[in-house]
Design an enzyme around this catalytic site. Structure first.
Site, mmCIF file in Angstrom:
data_model
loop_
_atom_site.group_PDB
_atom_site.id
_atom_site.type_symbol
_atom_site.label_atom_id
_atom_site.label_comp_id
_atom_site.label_asym_id
_atom_site.label_seq_id
_atom_site.Cartn_x
_atom_site.Cartn_y
_atom_site.Cartn_z
ATOM 1 N N LYS A 206 -19.982 39.520 4.971
ATOM 2 C CA LYS A 206 -19.184 40.785 4.640
ATOM 3 C C LYS A 206 -17.893 40.387 4.009
ATOM 4 C CE LYS A 206 -17.287 44.616 7.086
ATOM 5 N NZ LYS A 206 -17.061 45.046 8.527
ATOM 6 N N GLU A 212 -17.144 28.614 7.457
ATOM 7 C CA GLU A 212 -18.696 27.972 7.514
ATOM 8 C C GLU A 212 -19.491 28.553 6.236
ATOM 9 O OE1 GLU A 212 -16.932 29.480 9.652
ATOM 10 O OE2 GLU A 212 -17.145 29.036 11.787
ATOM 11 N N GLY A 267 -20.237 43.725 11.258
ATOM 12 C CA GLY A 267 -21.112 42.566 11.289
ATOM 13 C C GLY A 267 -22.218 42.403 12.170
ATOM 14 N N ARG A 268 -21.975 42.624 13.505
ATOM 15 C CA ARG A 268 -23.034 42.586 14.360
ATOM 16 C C ARG A 268 -23.996 43.715 14.421
ATOM 17 N NH1 ARG A 268 -17.982 42.348 16.465
ATOM 18 N NH2 ARG A 268 -17.336 44.194 17.782
ATOM 19 N N GLU A 353 -19.324 40.225 21.825
ATOM 20 C CA GLU A 353 -18.386 40.379 20.944
ATOM 21 C C GLU A 353 -17.768 42.003 20.904
ATOM 22 O OE1 GLU A 353 -18.973 39.866 16.455
ATOM 23 O OE2 GLU A 353 -17.780 37.837 16.829
ATOM 24 N N HIS A 384 -39.548 28.123 34.695
ATOM 25 C CA HIS A 384 -39.737 26.767 35.013
ATOM 26 C C HIS A 384 -38.349 26.096 34.932
ATOM 27 C CE1 HIS A 384 -44.026 27.003 35.354
ATOM 28 N NE2 HIS A 384 -44.023 27.670 34.326
ATOM 29 N N LYS A 513 -10.215 30.458 14.804
ATOM 30 C CA LYS A 513 -10.490 30.212 13.486
ATOM 31 C C LYS A 513 -9.330 29.605 12.603
ATOM 32 C CE LYS A 513 -13.509 34.091 12.095
ATOM 33 N NZ LYS A 513 -13.793 35.303 11.562
HETATM 34 O O1 F6P Z 1 -16.068 35.282 13.536
HETATM 35 C C1 F6P Z 1 -16.616 36.698 13.894
HETATM 36 C C2 F6P Z 1 -17.445 37.217 12.948
HETATM 37 O O2 F6P Z 1 -16.343 37.976 12.059
HETATM 38 C C3 F6P Z 1 -18.504 38.240 13.224
HETATM 39 O O3 F6P Z 1 -17.825 39.438 13.632
HETATM 40 C C4 F6P Z 1 -19.243 38.298 12.094
HETATM 41 O O4 F6P Z 1 -20.522 38.736 12.121
HETATM 42 C C5 F6P Z 1 -19.181 36.908 11.525
HETATM 43 O O5 F6P Z 1 -17.939 36.534 11.691
HETATM 44 C C6 F6P Z 1 -19.530 36.735 10.027
HETATM 45 O O6 F6P Z 1 -18.592 37.264 9.066
HETATM 46 P P1 F6P Z 1 -18.764 37.565 7.492
HETATM 47 O O7 F6P Z 1 -20.180 38.190 7.480
HETATM 48 O O8 F6P Z 1 -17.681 38.185 7.138
HETATM 49 O O9 F6P Z 1 -18.983 36.046 7.020
#
Ligand code: F6P
Length: 546
Positions: A206, A212, A267-268, A353, A384, A513
């Site tokens: 987004k 990462e 995002g979620r 979150e 188990h 972060k």
């Molecule tokens: O670090 C949390 C977060 O902001 C989440 O809420 C989100 O889904 C994820 O990182 C990825 O964010 P992006 O889609 O901006 O890479």
């Protein structure tokens, strides 16, 4: 201090809990042979059985009174109508608009967002058809064989879950891989087995700024360009899903290859948007639309059913009942459906979150518990492993069991029957338990001596009275899956309303972060690290030494 604990319904629930604490669900079932009918709800092919909870009609009345007192109805209206309910980011939370199958407009700042949503869906249709049908070609003219989604959090967990969940019924020849985190081994092994000529990367972010994802995307881009020897190859092998179009094009992705996302999609909550592109490519756009239709059916149910007949609302209220009045600190989700093996991880982000917060929407410190720790695993495997603790541990852990009446495959019918039998057996065992008297009788019947019975009984007693919901669905079709995921989204939303937290921001992820950025620099520099706490200094220096 929040006013929730001052509400009359809250106080009534505290008093009621004292009465209910000594009540065993075994007795509740014995007293009412219609308990299952009274405490289960169904929407289309999805049944929600909540009869195995420590509740009576009175409990439900008190809980729904709490929903009324916190103004749940207005809050639901505000969400669906595009009000800026994410107050710390001044944004609407309009994942429901993404699956709005009606002709109702949805306004954000006076603008109907439905035409834009439909445009992106149409673009997804054209693109996914082209990739699936082989008319979308790689740089050297070959059709695409492998899709690699690069994302993290909501840009990974939702689409990954759905692709995996529908895999068994998918007829696609395409392979879909998800890369997240910064796992050098995963990246190396994945790229080693990929053919650059037939691979399509989807960079889903987004923000198009998540460290990462950017690191992985850059590595994938370098690999592709090196392998094909031509930087223009990116146009055929990379698309992006993002609300940050300029960052995506700066990265080198063709402007036409950017699928739009909006800031009012959290995002979620984003798998219903173009973040679902890997789903559309993997199972086809028709199935993706069915997923949306299933979610829409749940949305309509959620916004119209009375509280005590409203599946997400009842689910949410039960969670509040245990978190706030029984002091349950965690909540387990246990799919007896291998297709949902990724569901616990997805739900952790959705729930924790959203509601792992310590202040009210107005910034006041909370004096009650909010989101519990969500955890879980496939039920069949975990019975188990950790079920011992669910049955005889000292903590009460409310559980959600999920299972399909029919498997996604006709093959191996015995397997599926065993899954169902085990699922029902576990919730029954949690409910009834086994008394000392029953243990004694059982041991006596097998000829065990009195002394041995005396020694063993305490170990073999199950307290029971441990609450669980069972979510049973006919089969895990895209429609059912859509309803299921929307159900949990709304459950999360309702709990956020009850707890008076903003379920749509996530400031708690920011500190780590920004520190990681600084520490990454420290790991590049020469010399030893100083200036942090001694633990952080010590660990960084040991890394540098090693
Ligand atoms: O670090 C949390 C977060 O902001 C989440 O809420 C989100 O889904 C994820 O990182 C990825 O964010 P992006 O889609 O901006 O890479």
């Amino acid at each position: 201090m929040s006013s929730r604990t001052e509400l009359s319904s809250w106080k009534n629930l505290i008093a009621h809990q004292r009465d209910m604490d000594a009540v065993h669900m075994r007795d509740l079932f014995a007293q009412d042979e219609n308990r299952f009918q009274s405490f289960s709800l169904q929407l289309d092919d999805l049944l929600f059985d909540f009869s195995k909870n420590r509740i009576t009609d009175k409990t439900l009345n008190l809980l729904t009174a709490l929903a009324d007192q916190v103004g749940l109805a207005e809050k639901i209206d505000a969400m669906f109508s595009g009000a800026a309910i994410n107050t710390t980011e001044h944004r609407a939370a309009l994942h429901t608009a993404l699956r709005n199958r009606s002709s109702r407009p949805v306004y954000v700042d006076g603008l109907d967002v439905m035409p834009e949503i439909r445009n992106v869906l149409a673009k997804m249709q054209v693109f996914s058809d082209a990739v699936r049908g082989g008319s979308w070609r790689g740089h050297t003219g070959k059709a695409i064989v492998t899709i690699v989604n690069i994302g993290i959090g909501g840009s990974d967990l939702g689409p990954r879950l759905v692709v995996q969940a529908l895999e068994c019924s998918s007829t696609s020849h395409l392979k879909t891989i998800f890369i997240s985190g910064v796992d050098a081994c995963q990246l190396e092994i994945t790229l080693q087995h990929l053919d650059p000529e037939t691979t399509l990367f989807i960079v889903a972010s987004k923000s198009f700024a998540t460290a990462e994802t950017m690191l992985n995307a850059k590595a994938a881009k370098d690999w592709l360009v090196d392998s094909l020897g031509d930087a223009t190859a990116i146009a055929n092998h990379f698309v992006a899903v993002s609300a940050n179009r300029s960052a995506a094009t700066d990265f080198g992705i063709d402007a036409d290859g950017v699928f739009e996302l909006w800031d009012w999609v959290g995002g979620r909550y984003s798998l219903w948007s173009a973040v679902g592109l890997p789903i559309a490519i993997s199972v086809g756009m028709d199935q993706f639309e069915e997923l949306l239709a299933g979610a829409y059916a749940m949305d309509e149910h959620f916004r119209s059913a009375p509280w005590d007949k409203n599946i997400p609302v009842v689910m949410a209220l039960l969670g509040v009942w245990y978190t706030n009045f029984f002091a349950a600190h965690s909540y387990a989700v246990l799919p007896y459906d291998p297709s949902l093996r990724l569901f616990p991880g997805y739900l952790q982000q959705l729930d924790m979150e959203s509601n792992g917060k310590s202040c009210t929407r107005d910034g006041a410190e909370l004096n009650y518990a909010t989101g519990p720790v969500v955890w879980g695993e496939l039920g069949m495997d975990s019975q188990h492993a950790f079920y011992q603790s669910l049955h005889q541990g000292t903590a009460m852990v409310p559980c959600d069991f999920l299972c399909a009446a029919h498997s996604a495959t006709e093959s191996y019918a015995d397997h599926h029957r065993w899954l169902l039998a085990n699922c029902m057996a576990q919730s029954k065992a949690l409910l009834t338990g086994k008394t000392a008297q029953e243990v004694r009788e059982e041991l006596l019947a097998t000829g065990v001596s009195e002394a041995e019975i005396e020694r063993l009984t305490a170990h073999k007693v199950f307290p029971g009275n441990r609450p669980s919901n069972t979510i049973l669905y006919r089969q895990l079709t895209p429609q059912v899956l859509g309803s299921l995921l929307a159900m949990y989204e709304h459950r999360t939303f309702v709990q956020g309303v009850i707890w008076d937290v903003n379920s749509f921001d996530q400031w708690g992820v920011e500190l780590g972060k920004s520190l990681a950025k600084d520490l990454n620099e420290e790991l590049i520099r020469d010399g030893s690290v100083e200036g942090h706490d001694s633990s952080t200094n010590g660990l960084l220096n040991r890394c540098l030494n090693w």
